[in-house]
Design a protein around this motif. Structure first.
Motif, PDB file in Angstrom:
ATOM      1  N   SER A  72       7.915   5.364  27.855  1.00 20.40           N
ATOM      2  CA  SER A  72       6.461   5.298  28.034  1.00 20.40           C
ATOM      3  C   SER A  72       5.773   5.240  26.678  1.00 20.40           C
ATOM      4  CB  SER A  72       5.973   6.527  28.794  1.00 20.40           C
ATOM      5  OG  SER A  72       6.616   6.637  30.045  1.00 20.40           O
ATOM      6  N   ALA A  73       4.982   4.201  26.471  1.00 15.15           N
ATOM      7  CA  ALA A  73       4.228   4.055  25.217  1.00 15.15           C
ATOM      8  C   ALA A  73       2.946   3.292  25.514  1.00 15.15           C
ATOM      9  CB  ALA A  73       5.077   3.339  24.170  1.00 15.15           C
ATOM     10  N   GLY A 136       7.103   3.581  18.338  1.00 13.20           N
ATOM     11  CA  GLY A 136       5.764   3.581  18.913  1.00 13.20           C
ATOM     12  C   GLY A 136       4.955   4.696  18.286  1.00 13.20           C
ATOM     13  N   LYS A 137       3.653   4.633  18.442  1.00 19.31           N
ATOM     14  CA  LYS A 137       2.769   5.620  17.830  1.00 19.31           C
ATOM     15  C   LYS A 137       2.767   6.948  18.571  1.00 19.31           C
ATOM     16  CE  LYS A 137      -0.267   2.013  16.010  1.00 19.31           C
ATOM     17  NZ  LYS A 137      -1.625   1.409  16.047  1.00 19.31           N
ATOM     18  N   SER A 138       3.174   6.941  19.829  1.00 20.04           N
ATOM     19  CA  SER A 138       3.136   8.143  20.649  1.00 20.04           C
ATOM     20  C   SER A 138       4.267   9.107  20.280  1.00 20.04           C
ATOM     21  CB  SER A 138       3.241   7.762  22.124  1.00 20.04           C
ATOM     22  OG  SER A 138       3.472   8.896  22.919  1.00 20.04           O
ATOM     23  N   GLU A 140       5.496  11.019  22.312  1.00 22.69           N
ATOM     24  CA  GLU A 140       6.368  10.997  23.483  1.00 22.69           C
ATOM     25  C   GLU A 140       7.579  10.105  23.232  1.00 22.69           C
ATOM     26  OE1 GLU A 140       6.086   9.972  28.287  1.00 22.69           O
ATOM     27  OE2 GLU A 140       4.294   9.916  27.036  1.00 22.69           O
ATOM     28  N   ILE A 141       7.354   9.028  22.505  1.00 21.34           N
ATOM     29  CA  ILE A 141       8.451   8.106  22.183  1.00 21.34           C
ATOM     30  C   ILE A 141       9.490   8.808  21.309  1.00 21.34           C
ATOM     31  CG2 ILE A 141       9.064   6.052  20.833  1.00 21.34           C
ATOM     32  CD1 ILE A 141       7.963   5.223  23.400  1.00 21.34           C
ATOM     33  N   THR A 142       9.047   9.431  20.231  1.00 22.70           N
ATOM     34  CA  THR A 142       9.992  10.070  19.315  1.00 22.70           C
ATOM     35  C   THR A 142      10.711  11.237  19.983  1.00 22.70           C
ATOM     36  OG1 THR A 142       8.161  11.361  18.379  1.00 22.70           O
ATOM     37  CG2 THR A 142       8.787   9.350  17.224  1.00 22.70           C
ATOM     38  N   TYR A 165      13.649   4.031  13.612  1.00 21.12           N
ATOM     39  CA  TYR A 165      12.823   3.191  14.479  1.00 21.12           C
ATOM     40  C   TYR A 165      12.535   1.847  13.815  1.00 21.12           C
ATOM     41  CZ  TYR A 165      12.221   7.747  16.620  1.00 21.12           C
ATOM     42  OH  TYR A 165      12.469   8.976  17.189  1.00 21.12           O
TER      43      TYR A 165
END
Length: 250
Positions: A72-73, A136-138, A140-142, A165
């Protein structure tokens, strides 16, 4: 009539687009819905609006939009819903539902472990494993990529798996790869957490070819691709979207 719209990322590389289309055909064989289309977020046609138009012209009265995304991003939270919103305004009588990305799943970690084994290169005890996410900037991604790395470390029976990344998150692929090289390990396995081939995979291979040597092996493992577990995972997400009671509306 119920329909499914698969939304893949898109690529300038024809091989990638063809690979995505063939993958979705495999998924559709497991989904009992007559109408289906595959569209792309960017860099390829048809786009989301065109895909929806095509389904409506074929008689769709309900459309389950299924994101062909690993995590999710921004694409999931913003880009795809923004495009669906435009179609909701054009087709107020169509019922739209929205699926979820695959997320963190043990069976996908199993694929990564298989990709490590498929190199046929005997892994040395001191080998480094570098997991490469799209990024991604979120946060949640990392967090998700780090969770996947931790699960892979257990599966591969190693103390840890490093992460990096390809965009919009740190460390970058270049930084992660260089850190692994600087560690002095004689062997580095690079594991891409990517669904399909494309420019990113080709760029990674080019950099690895330039850095690998007789004294220090750098091995690029295969991407996730059309592994049967990937097909099953997306088919399940499609079924969830079809059965969703929550209709998208703005």
């Amino acid at each position: 009539m119920q329909a499914v719209l698969y939304v893949s990322h898109g690529s300038r590389v024809k091989e990638t687009r063809d690979e995505a289309m063939a993958f979705m055909e495999q998924v559709h064989q497991k989904v009992d819905v007559t109408l289906h289309e595959t569209c792309f977020l960017e860099l390829a046609s048809p786009d989301i609006g065109e895909g929806i138009d095509s389904l409506v012209k074929q008689g769709a009265t309900a459309i389950a939009v299924v994101p062909v995304l690993l995590l999710s991003a921004g694409h999931y939270y913003e880009d795809i819903p923004d495009e669906i919103k435009k179609s909701v305004l054009r087709y107020p009588d169509i019922r739209f539902t929205y699926g979820k990305p695959l997320g963190v799943q043990d069976r996908l970690v199993e694929i990564l472990a298989e990709r490590l084994q498929e190199t046929t290169v005997e892994r040395l005890p001191e080998a480094k494993i570098l997991l490469v996410g799209r990024g991604g900037k979120s946060s949640e991604i990392t967090r998700s990529v780090e969770e996947i790395a931790a699960k892979l470390a257990v599966k591969a029976n190693v103390p840890n798996v490093e992460v990096c990344y390809l965009a919009a998150a740190a460390p970058s692929f270049d930084e992660g790869l260089q850190a692994s090289i600087n560690s002095g390990s004689n062997q580095i396995f690079v594991v891409p957490y990517l669904w399909f081939t494309g420019l990113l995979v080709k760029s990674m291979q080019k950099k690895i070819n330039a850095l690998s040597s007789d004294d220090q092996q750098v091995i690029l493992c295969g991407y996730l691709g059309d592994h049967p577990s990937m097909v099953d995972a997306l088919a399940e997400r499609t079924q969830e979207a079809l059965q969703s009671e929550q209709q998208l509306a703005w």
